[in-house]
Design a protein around this motif. Sequence first.
Motif, PDB file in Angstrom:
ATOM      1  N   ILE A  95      32.753  32.273  60.221  1.00  0.00           N
ATOM      2  CA  ILE A  95      32.660  31.017  59.461  1.00  0.00           C
ATOM      3  C   ILE A  95      31.647  30.071  60.115  1.00  0.00           C
ATOM      4  O   ILE A  95      30.820  29.452  59.434  1.00  0.00           O
ATOM      5  CB  ILE A  95      34.059  30.353  59.322  1.00  0.00           C
ATOM      6  N   PRO A 208      36.740  32.431  49.754  1.00  0.00           N
ATOM      7  CA  PRO A 208      36.722  31.061  50.282  1.00  0.00           C
ATOM      8  C   PRO A 208      35.653  30.160  49.661  1.00  0.00           C
ATOM      9  O   PRO A 208      35.806  28.947  49.672  1.00  0.00           O
ATOM     10  CB  PRO A 208      36.455  31.261  51.780  1.00  0.00           C
ATOM     11  N   GLU A 240      39.331  34.283  58.615  1.00  0.00           N
ATOM     12  CA  GLU A 240      38.939  34.213  57.208  1.00  0.00           C
ATOM     13  C   GLU A 240      40.137  34.555  56.303  1.00  0.00           C
ATOM     14  O   GLU A 240      40.393  33.879  55.301  1.00  0.00           O
ATOM     15  CB  GLU A 240      37.794  35.209  56.983  1.00  0.00           C
ATOM     16  N   TRP A 243      42.481  31.705  56.151  1.00  0.00           N
ATOM     17  CA  TRP A 243      41.910  30.659  55.290  1.00  0.00           C
ATOM     18  C   TRP A 243      42.130  31.010  53.811  1.00  0.00           C
ATOM     19  O   TRP A 243      42.494  30.146  53.007  1.00  0.00           O
ATOM     20  CB  TRP A 243      40.414  30.530  55.620  1.00  0.00           C
ATOM     21  N   SER A 303      34.122  41.107  64.223  1.00  0.00           N
ATOM     22  CA  SER A 303      35.091  41.142  63.121  1.00  0.00           C
ATOM     23  C   SER A 303      36.241  42.119  63.331  1.00  0.00           C
ATOM     24  O   SER A 303      37.378  41.823  62.958  1.00  0.00           O
ATOM     25  CB  SER A 303      34.367  41.487  61.819  1.00  0.00           C
TER      26      SER A 303
END
Length: 434
Positions: A95, A208, A240, A243, A303
């Motif tokens: 992000i 998102p 993520e 979120w 990731s």
Amino acid sequence: MDYLDPMEQNLELLIGQTLVQSPDMPMEAHHDSRGGVLIEDGLIRAVGTADDLRRAHADVPVTDYGDALILPGFIDAHLHYPQTAMIASWGKRLIDWLNSYTFPEEMRFGDPDYAGEIAGRFFDISLAHGTTTVASYCTIHPESVTAFFDEALGRGLRAVAGKTCMDRNAPEGLRDTVQSAYDDSKRLLERYHGRERLSYAITPRFSPTSTREQLEALGALWAEHPDCPMQTHLSEQTDEIEWVRELFPEARDYLDTYEATGLLGARGLYGHAIHLEEREWDRLSELGAALVHCPTSNTFIGSGLFQMDRALASGVRVGLATDTGGGSNFSMLRTMGAAYEIGQLTGRVLHPSELLWLATVGSARALRLEDKIGRLAPGMEADLTILDLSSTPVIAQRAARASDIWEAVFPTIMMGDDRAIREVRIMGKPVARV
Ligand code: GUN
Ligand code: ZN
């Protein structure tokens, strides 16, 4: 050339080592140390031994690549061409990386001259690395899509791309709306999808950055054009996913944000897909949707580890991709090397045959283009990459000890780069080096 049989004038015979892989079995491959690929009018007409093809087509011009390996061109099933100039940006996770580096750069693509410059640069780099087809995200600007497709058209490439849609959680100047995302995507789709060798991919960036209403509008567009691919990101980083849970409290999981809005389907390409839950695996497998593994990106942005073993066994289609510029390299060789390393970390040792298959057939299947590209087989488009298996002294000294083709090619997979690309052909024609 008037001594040629007029029926054979559009033919050329390429000779070298050949690997013919299976349409659906990554471990099945036929190797010829003196193989031949006969090209006619931009398509592969026949594949066989050099001797047999020479005998059958005695008057046809021959290009002999010696012991270089003739492969289908590499297919990069997920990348962002607008991130070409900011690849290898330091120190951030997803992000923050988007906000610090990616969005400011993508902001510039409303300028058609800048978009055109980077599109040209991108294809020069990509082709120099042996990649003949890519599936790219553009930016929210229609100009970025036009620049990409016009450049691909000028070079005669098969290519997939779409306008990236975002109507929230992105800076001013990098947001569209529900209506403009639908209208612009539709107009671009009608202009480019099916033109020459181009496909338009409906492209919501990820949940998102889209409202539910925008995802629904793009889901409706996909329902109107079901033969288009749809590309997005799925479950790349744990922050993520958290979120997404906050933004879509009603969703069962990340995939459900797409499923509930018409964005889950067999022609869907879901990039990364690292942290999937059981229900998500089940739905993706049932549909035969495509997961795109982006190994250099997954390590570079921190990731996580893609579950290749599970993916290959599950019925999903699996493609391989650089994810430029979250990925740290344009080379599909380096990408195969990184997939091997992540395989090691997850207990699945990927064979060179599987790695090459993923970078060609696997990605073609993910894009549902496997009847056109990705294999040396009659009727396929002659987009080819000729690989020098001794491109540097270090690789050469290792390859010299090889006892079979797999041992000969693996050092190039692990240590090769654009220096290993001896030649690239698009629809049979050599691409000039820039
Ligand atoms: N998720 C949403 N956008 C992006 C992007 O540009 N790169 C990567 N790696 N992940 C994303
Ligand atoms: Zn991406």
